[in-house]
Design a protein around this motif. Structure first.
Motif, mmCIF file in Angstrom:
data_model
loop_
_atom_site.group_PDB
_atom_site.id
_atom_site.type_symbol
_atom_site.label_atom_id
_atom_site.label_comp_id
_atom_site.label_asym_id
_atom_site.label_seq_id
_atom_site.Cartn_x
_atom_site.Cartn_y
_atom_site.Cartn_z
ATOM 1 N N ASP A 45 0.817 -1.208 0.000
ATOM 2 C CA ASP A 45 0.000 0.000 0.000
ATOM 3 C C ASP A 45 0.858 1.269 0.000
ATOM 4 N N THR A 46 2.006 1.207 0.703
ATOM 5 C CA THR A 46 2.897 2.373 0.744
ATOM 6 C C THR A 46 3.364 2.744 -0.672
ATOM 7 N N THR A 47 3.889 1.731 -1.379
ATOM 8 C CA THR A 47 4.424 2.020 -2.715
ATOM 9 C C THR A 47 3.295 2.427 -3.662
ATOM 10 N N ALA A 48 2.140 1.756 -3.512
ATOM 11 C CA ALA A 48 1.001 2.121 -4.370
ATOM 12 C C ALA A 48 0.610 3.580 -4.125
ATOM 13 N N THR A 49 0.609 3.997 -2.867
ATOM 14 C CA THR A 49 0.242 5.383 -2.552
ATOM 15 C C THR A 49 1.249 6.351 -3.178
ATOM 16 N N ALA A 50 2.525 6.005 -3.106
ATOM 17 C CA ALA A 50 3.549 6.879 -3.703
ATOM 18 C C ALA A 50 3.322 7.017 -5.213
ATOM 19 N N ILE A 51 3.020 5.907 -5.873
ATOM 20 C CA ILE A 51 2.821 5.958 -7.330
ATOM 21 C C ILE A 51 1.542 6.735 -7.662
ATOM 22 N N ARG A 52 0.479 6.434 -6.934
ATOM 23 C CA ARG A 52 -0.813 7.081 -7.228
ATOM 24 C C ARG A 52 -0.713 8.594 -7.027
ATOM 25 N N GLN A 106 13.999 11.985 -11.177
ATOM 26 C CA GLN A 106 14.383 11.853 -9.770
ATOM 27 C C GLN A 106 13.761 12.973 -8.932
ATOM 28 N N ALA A 107 13.740 14.176 -9.515
ATOM 29 C CA ALA A 107 13.144 15.315 -8.797
ATOM 30 C C ALA A 107 11.638 15.095 -8.609
ATOM 31 N N VAL A 108 10.989 14.550 -9.646
ATOM 32 C CA VAL A 108 9.545 14.299 -9.574
ATOM 33 C C VAL A 108 9.252 13.251 -8.491
ATOM 34 N N ILE A 109 10.060 12.200 -8.445
ATOM 35 C CA ILE A 109 9.837 11.138 -7.456
ATOM 36 C C ILE A 109 9.993 11.693 -6.039
ATOM 37 N N ARG A 110 11.039 12.459 -5.806
ATOM 38 C CA ARG A 110 11.256 13.043 -4.475
ATOM 39 C C ARG A 110 10.103 13.963 -4.085
ATOM 40 N N GLU A 111 9.707 14.775 -5.071
ATOM 41 C CA GLU A 111 8.631 15.735 -4.800
ATOM 42 C C GLU A 111 7.306 15.015 -4.498
ATOM 43 N N GLY A 112 7.063 13.913 -5.199
ATOM 44 C CA GLY A 112 5.843 13.127 -4.948
ATOM 45 C C GLY A 112 5.857 12.551 -3.538
ATOM 46 N N LEU A 113 7.007 12.002 -3.129
ATOM 47 C CA LEU A 113 7.117 11.424 -1.778
ATOM 48 C C LEU A 113 6.956 12.505 -0.715
ATOM 49 N N ARG A 114 7.430 13.710 -1.049
ATOM 50 C CA ARG A 114 7.328 14.821 -0.110
ATOM 51 C C ARG A 114 5.885 15.319 0.000
ATOM 52 N N MET A 115 5.266 15.538 -1.152
ATOM 53 C CA MET A 115 3.930 16.130 -1.132
ATOM 54 C C MET A 115 2.900 15.217 -0.466
ATOM 55 N N TRP A 116 3.087 13.887 -0.665
ATOM 56 C CA TRP A 116 2.093 12.960 -0.142
ATOM 57 C C TRP A 116 2.817 11.800 0.541
ATOM 58 N N PRO A 117 3.375 12.035 1.737
ATOM 59 C CA PRO A 117 4.129 10.959 2.395
ATOM 60 C C PRO A 117 3.250 9.718 2.593
ATOM 61 N N PRO A 118 3.638 8.584 2.002
ATOM 62 C CA PRO A 118 2.733 7.431 1.981
ATOM 63 C C PRO A 118 2.486 6.781 3.338
ATOM 64 N N ALA A 119 3.493 6.786 4.224
ATOM 65 C CA ALA A 119 3.275 6.158 5.529
ATOM 66 C C ALA A 119 2.933 7.256 6.520
ATOM 67 N N THR A 142 1.937 10.572 -6.876
ATOM 68 C CA THR A 142 2.864 11.250 -7.794
ATOM 69 C C THR A 142 2.249 11.373 -9.185
ATOM 70 N N LEU A 143 1.586 10.309 -9.623
ATOM 71 C CA LEU A 143 0.953 10.345 -10.942
ATOM 72 C C LEU A 143 -0.157 11.402 -10.981
ATOM 73 N N LEU A 144 -0.860 11.529 -9.877
ATOM 74 C CA LEU A 144 -1.907 12.552 -9.813
ATOM 75 C C LEU A 144 -1.289 13.949 -9.940
ATOM 76 N N TYR A 145 -0.189 14.172 -9.225
ATOM 77 C CA TYR A 145 0.468 15.487 -9.318
ATOM 78 C C TYR A 145 1.028 15.729 -10.724
ATOM 79 N N ILE A 146 1.561 14.678 -11.340
ATOM 80 C CA ILE A 146 2.106 14.860 -12.704
ATOM 81 C C ILE A 146 0.972 15.254 -13.650
ATOM 82 N N THR A 147 -0.113 14.498 -13.596
ATOM 83 C CA THR A 147 -1.178 14.733 -14.581
ATOM 84 C C THR A 147 -1.939 16.037 -14.328
ATOM 85 N N THR A 148 -1.803 16.584 -13.137
ATOM 86 C CA THR A 148 -2.527 17.839 -12.877
ATOM 87 C C THR A 148 -1.605 19.066 -12.908
ATOM 88 N N ASN A 149 -0.354 18.841 -13.276
ATOM 89 C CA ASN A 149 0.590 19.964 -13.414
ATOM 90 C C ASN A 149 1.194 19.929 -14.821
#
Ligand code: HEM
Length: 475
Positions: free
Chosen positions: A301-308, A353-366, A310-317
């Motif tokens: 669930d943690t990894t799924a949350t990170a992917i979901r 790499q910047a996108v991945i870090r930013e996704g983990l930051r914006m929506w910390p999965p755990a 981040t993908l949401l932020y990518i598609t809305t920016n």
């Protein structure tokens, strides 16, 4: 006479409960926080059951400061430097009793639930080589297979339409669910050496998602009360309901048992996979069973949350989407990347790499409470915190800290990872990586696996598909 004894007993219980409530109220009375939280854990339970506790704690920190009281014996801290200090490798703080509630077998501990520091550290050292991929063959390839299956599922079943027609009948897909199927397939392969086959079936084959979505909020709420945890894990309960696992509903525990049994006994199956590494480094049969389950619980669930997220932020920016797409397309055109992209290749994509870090930051999965308890009185954020207080963290507060990430901390801005001076970048990195509970004591054992998944999945999706939201108000 019996009536008299009963009345006296009830009166004593009431007086005792009022006196202990007042005592615990006074203990943390100097720490600001919501009024009712000071008197009852029900305030916290309500937040936990709402599914919004991460946002509630962020708002509490905004209102009352970076250290606030959230229960009779609970505080929440949203200061990254303080959380790093509390979680660091020093004996003063221990895990709070809340972790005991993370047992999925009520009568046995695993890494995430054990409170004993020594046992925990021994368990970690036996598993570090396996999680680090040191004596594991084919870790990357195992992930590649499922990345390919994910893409194939979308291409075969959800990509449709006749481009020659003016109205291309696009099909819609609940990507959030498919991403969960993907991470479950990856993690089951790594934990059990056999996949749940969710992507092939396009379904939650093990029923894991259904059970966890139903049970987790209740378990998390119960973990707030040590006496409830004790009662549910007591021998009395075991006598009443011997097969409690069936009730909790983790049917996959059977699979864990079958897989682990094959690795022990007279003719053990020897394999160079993660479980094989755990066995080689001395995990007992019971421990291995618990750890195989832990992988599923901690890693899907943690990894799924990170992917979901981040993908949401990518598609809305749009500006982020365009820049990331350009980075991917240029490398594909120049023939610089494999298919699926290798982990090493992805690490050379600065914007990814910047996108991945930013996704983990914006929506910390755990974002559980994850409390630590000090053995002695301490001072946190300048406020005295008595020994024995449960100190929870507030990832949302820390990851959006303007002092660390700048005035635009509430925006998804991957560029911040590319144009910040090195000294500040180091602080940002340390804070964002708290999402994996940095430090040698508690750091996520599966961070390496999670990063491999993240490094591959965005590139493989975006090199093939253009993704838009069907309903932006309900992403
Ligand atoms: C983006 C994905 C992930 C995030 C954000 C994440 C986050 C965390 C955090 C915050 C902890 C510390 C829990 C605590 O002690 O309070 C943790 C522990 C752990 N994680 Fe992860 N995790 C992720 C993926 C994974 C994966 C893929 C696996 C398995 C392959 C995994 C396995 C574990 C294990 C075994 C622990 C327990 C470590 C210990 O108790 O010493 N995690 N994770």
């Amino acid at each position: 006479m019996l009536l008299f004894i009963t009345v006296v007993a009830v009166a004593v219980a009431i007086v005792y409960s009022i006196a202990s409530s007042i005592a615990s109220y006074r203990k943390l009375a100097h720490i600001p926080g919501p009024k009712w939280a000071a008197w009852s854990n029900l305030w916290l339970v309500r937040g936990q059951l709402s599914g919004q506790l991460n946002f509630i704690l962020r708002d509490i920190n905004k209102h009352y400061g970076k250290l606030a009281r959230i229960g009779p014996n609970w505080v929440v801290c949203g200061d990254p430097a303080e959380i790093r200090r509390i979680w660091a490798a020093r004996p003063n703080y221990r895990r709070g009793y809340w972790y005991r509630g993370l047992r999925f077998d009520p009568y046995r501990d695993h890494t995430l639930s054990t409170l004993d520091e020594k046992v925990h550290s021994q368990l970690r050292s036996k598993m570090l080589p396996g999680y680090g991929g040191k004596d594991v063959d084919g870790l990357h390839e195992a992930i590649d297979v499922h990345v390919a299956a994910f893409v194939e599922l979308l291409e075969d079943k959800y990509l449709a339409g006749d481009p020659s027609k003016s109205h291309v009948p696009y099909r819609t897909v609940d990507l959030a669910l498919k991403i969960q199927l993907f991470t479950l397939d990856v993690i089951s392969t790594l934990a059990f050496g056999e996949t749940f086959g969710c992507l092939d079936a396009d379904a939650d084959t093990s029923g894991y998602l259904e059970v966890t979505e139903r049970v987790t909020p209740i378990l998390a709420a119960m973990a707030i009360f040590p006496w409830v945890v004790d009662f549910l894990q007591s021998r009395v309960w075991r006598l009443l309901i011997p097969n409690v696992n069936k009730i909790v509903g983790f049917g996959i525990m059977k699979l864990a048992k079958r897989t682990v049994d094959a690795r022990y006994g007279e003719k053990p199956l020897i394999k160079r996979d993660m479980l094989g590494s755990f066995v080689k480094h001395g995990l007992s049969r019971d421990e291995a069973e618990g750890e195989a389950m832990t992988q599923i619980v901690a890693g899907s669930d943690t990894t799924a949350t990170a992917i979901r997220a981040t993908l949401l932020y990518i598609t809305t920016n749009p500006q982020v989407y365009a820049r990331l797409q350009r980075e991917i397309d240029e490398s594909v055109c120049a023939g610089r990347i494999s298919s699926p992209i290798s982990d090493a290749e992805a690490r050379r994509f600065p914007y990814l790499q910047a996108v991945i870090r930013e996704g983990l930051r914006m929506w910390p999965p755990a974002s559980g409470l994850q409390p630590k308890v000090s053995m002695t009185d301490d001072v946190i954020c300048g406020i005295r915190v008595p020994a024995g207080t449960s100190v929870a963290w507030a990832p949302w507060t820390m990851m959006h800290d303007k002092g660390v990430f700048g005035e635009d901390a509430y925006q998804f801005q991957p560029e911040r990872w590319l144009d910040t001076p090195p000294e500040q970048l180091r602080v940002m990195e340390q804070t964002a990586m708290l999402g994996f509970a940095g430090g040698s004591r508690y750091e996520c054992l599966g961070k390496n696996v999670a990063m491999i998944e993240l490094n591959k999945v965005f590139v493989e999706l975006l090199r093939r598909f253009d993704i838009v939201l069907v309903d932006p108000t309900q992403p």
